[in-house]
Design an enzyme around this catalytic site. Sequence first.
Site, PDB file in Angstrom:
ATOM      1  N   HIS A 217       0.851  -1.188   0.000  1.00  0.00           N
ATOM      2  CA  HIS A 217       0.000   0.000   0.000  1.00  0.00           C
ATOM      3  C   HIS A 217       0.887   1.239   0.000  1.00  0.00           C
ATOM      4  CE1 HIS A 217      -4.175  -1.527   0.660  1.00  0.00           C
ATOM      5  NE2 HIS A 217      -3.480  -2.616   0.880  1.00  0.00           N
TER       6      HIS A 217
ATOM      7  N   TYR B  74      -8.633   6.068   7.614  1.00  0.00           N
ATOM      8  CA  TYR B  74      -8.633   6.444   9.028  1.00  0.00           C
ATOM      9  C   TYR B  74      -9.573   7.645   9.130  1.00  0.00           C
ATOM     10  CZ  TYR B  74      -4.375   3.664   9.913  1.00  0.00           C
ATOM     11  OH  TYR B  74      -3.457   2.648  10.054  1.00  0.00           O
TER      12      TYR B  74
ATOM     13  N   PRO C 164      -3.253   0.966  19.115  1.00  0.00           N
ATOM     14  CA  PRO C 164      -3.132   0.369  17.784  1.00  0.00           C
ATOM     15  C   PRO C 164      -3.134   1.345  16.606  1.00  0.00           C
ATOM     16  CG  PRO C 164      -5.336   0.023  18.651  1.00  0.00           C
ATOM     17  CD  PRO C 164      -4.542   0.634  19.758  1.00  0.00           C
TER      18      PRO C 164
ATOM     19  N   LYS D 174       1.925   0.302  14.974  1.00  0.00           N
ATOM     20  CA  LYS D 174       3.362   0.303  15.251  1.00  0.00           C
ATOM     21  C   LYS D 174       3.833  -0.908  16.063  1.00  0.00           C
ATOM     22  CE  LYS D 174       5.300   3.479  13.097  1.00  0.00           C
ATOM     23  NZ  LYS D 174       4.924   2.708  11.918  1.00  0.00           N
TER      24      LYS D 174
ATOM     25  N   TYR E 239       4.677   6.433   9.570  1.00  0.00           N
ATOM     26  CA  TYR E 239       3.801   5.293   9.253  1.00  0.00           C
ATOM     27  C   TYR E 239       4.565   4.190   8.524  1.00  0.00           C
ATOM     28  CZ  TYR E 239      -0.695   3.045   8.122  1.00  0.00           C
ATOM     29  OH  TYR E 239      -1.751   2.164   8.038  1.00  0.00           O
TER      30      TYR E 239
HETATM   31  C1  DHB Z   1      -4.890  -2.554  11.023  1.00  0.00           C
HETATM   32  C2  DHB Z   1      -4.718  -2.245  12.351  1.00  0.00           C
HETATM   33  C3  DHB Z   1      -4.215  -1.012  12.717  1.00  0.00           C
HETATM   34  O1  DHB Z   1      -4.031  -0.692  14.015  1.00  0.00           O
HETATM   35  C4  DHB Z   1      -3.887  -0.075  11.756  1.00  0.00           C
HETATM   36  O2  DHB Z   1      -3.419   1.128  12.136  1.00  0.00           O
HETATM   37  C5  DHB Z   1      -4.051  -0.398  10.420  1.00  0.00           C
HETATM   38  C6  DHB Z   1      -4.554  -1.635  10.061  1.00  0.00           C
HETATM   39  C7  DHB Z   1      -5.436  -3.873  10.628  1.00  0.00           C
HETATM   40  O3  DHB Z   1      -5.694  -4.689  11.518  1.00  0.00           O
HETATM   41  O4  DHB Z   1      -5.664  -4.108   9.434  1.00  0.00           O
END
Ligand code: DHB
Length: 391
Positions: free
Chosen positions: A74, A202, A291, A295, A383
């Site tokens: 991605h 997001y 989450p 990271k 990221y």
């Molecule tokens: C996923 C989880 C995340 O915390 C994130 O920032 C992006 C993707 C996932 O589980 O796909």
Amino acid sequence: MTERTRVAIVGAGPAGLLLSHLLAEAGIASIVIDSRTREQIEKTIRAGILEQGTVEVLTESGASDRVLTVGRRHDGIHLGFDGELHHIDFAELIGRGVWLYPQHEVLIDLIAARLADGQDLRFGVTAQRVEDADSDRPRVIATDAEGAELVIEAEVVVGADGSRSVVRQAVVGSHGGYFREYPFAWFGILCEAPPSSDELIYSNSPDGFALISQRSPTVQRMYFQCDPDADPQAPSEEEIWEELQKRTPGTALNEGPIFQRDVLRFRSFVAYGMRRGRAVIVGDAAHTVPPTGAKGMNLAVADVVLLDRALRALLLERDERPFDAFAEQAMKRVWKAQQFSWWMTSMLHQQPGASDFDRMRQLGELRTVVDSTAGMSYLAEAYTGWPLPAR
Ligand code: DHB
């Protein structure tokens, strides 16, 4: 029974397995123990984003080729707020990307690679404590699945045993660490339907945060902000879709049968230290991040790359300097990742009790990012992951 090895590794998660793999490349023997079964480890659903550096370590060390064939690259994300999506184009901004490849797939690959290599990998063995961390023969005292005691004597003990680490006690004692809780959690689902968007979304909305992610051409992973005490079984599928749809205005989500649901609590934690004598902690044992931004596993991989280098110097060349410098060096990246994960979390979620001012300021913050190449580039760098130390 007492066994001897060079490095005793507690925890067969990404950190422990990758460390044993990298050490084996250099001819350094290790024993890896984990209280869980292989099946439990391979089935635990976790996040899905791998930094470019993580992918390079996995492929260059021969730990996983599937990440490149089954995983998907991605080159950006969409940030949603104020009713619109803004594309952050990592490839254009900094020429880097991420891979969507779920953590349990990484574990399947690592376990297969370790077993094929003859790794001493023991499931169902629970560490009880670490003794003599200050000597050059530290020991792990463990119990096997039948309840018999097993002692592993090593030159170094590594705790890669997750947020409820047993090894951490030997490293920081009851001092613990820096800690922050958040007044919200994520309600996560897996559903059978094709991706709703090319890139992950997001989304900051007045109703709360939502993240639209993917797993495969036929499965999507999605999350929405919820109360930490929410019961994952309580809402109906209709209610879940209603929550997700209203938090992603302008995007029609592909709906399908929901076959997994969970509630993920948030915490930020950094242990007061990562090493005492010959005992070290890495990954979630030493730090956890919320989450948002994915990271967690990537940070564990960064710890392991650094520790692998330090252990090669210590055990092959009797050079203690990289080992002595390990914790301080690892912590620099840990705190950058803590900052990034906290920032993404605070910028995107609705804080309970936030005032109208707080809400408008948050939109101003998001606009500061998307209206500026510098702002977007910071997000893209963090990221996709800061450079890892050379191997
Ligand atoms: C996923 C989880 C995340 O915390 C994130 O920032 C992006 C993707 C996932 O589980 O796909």
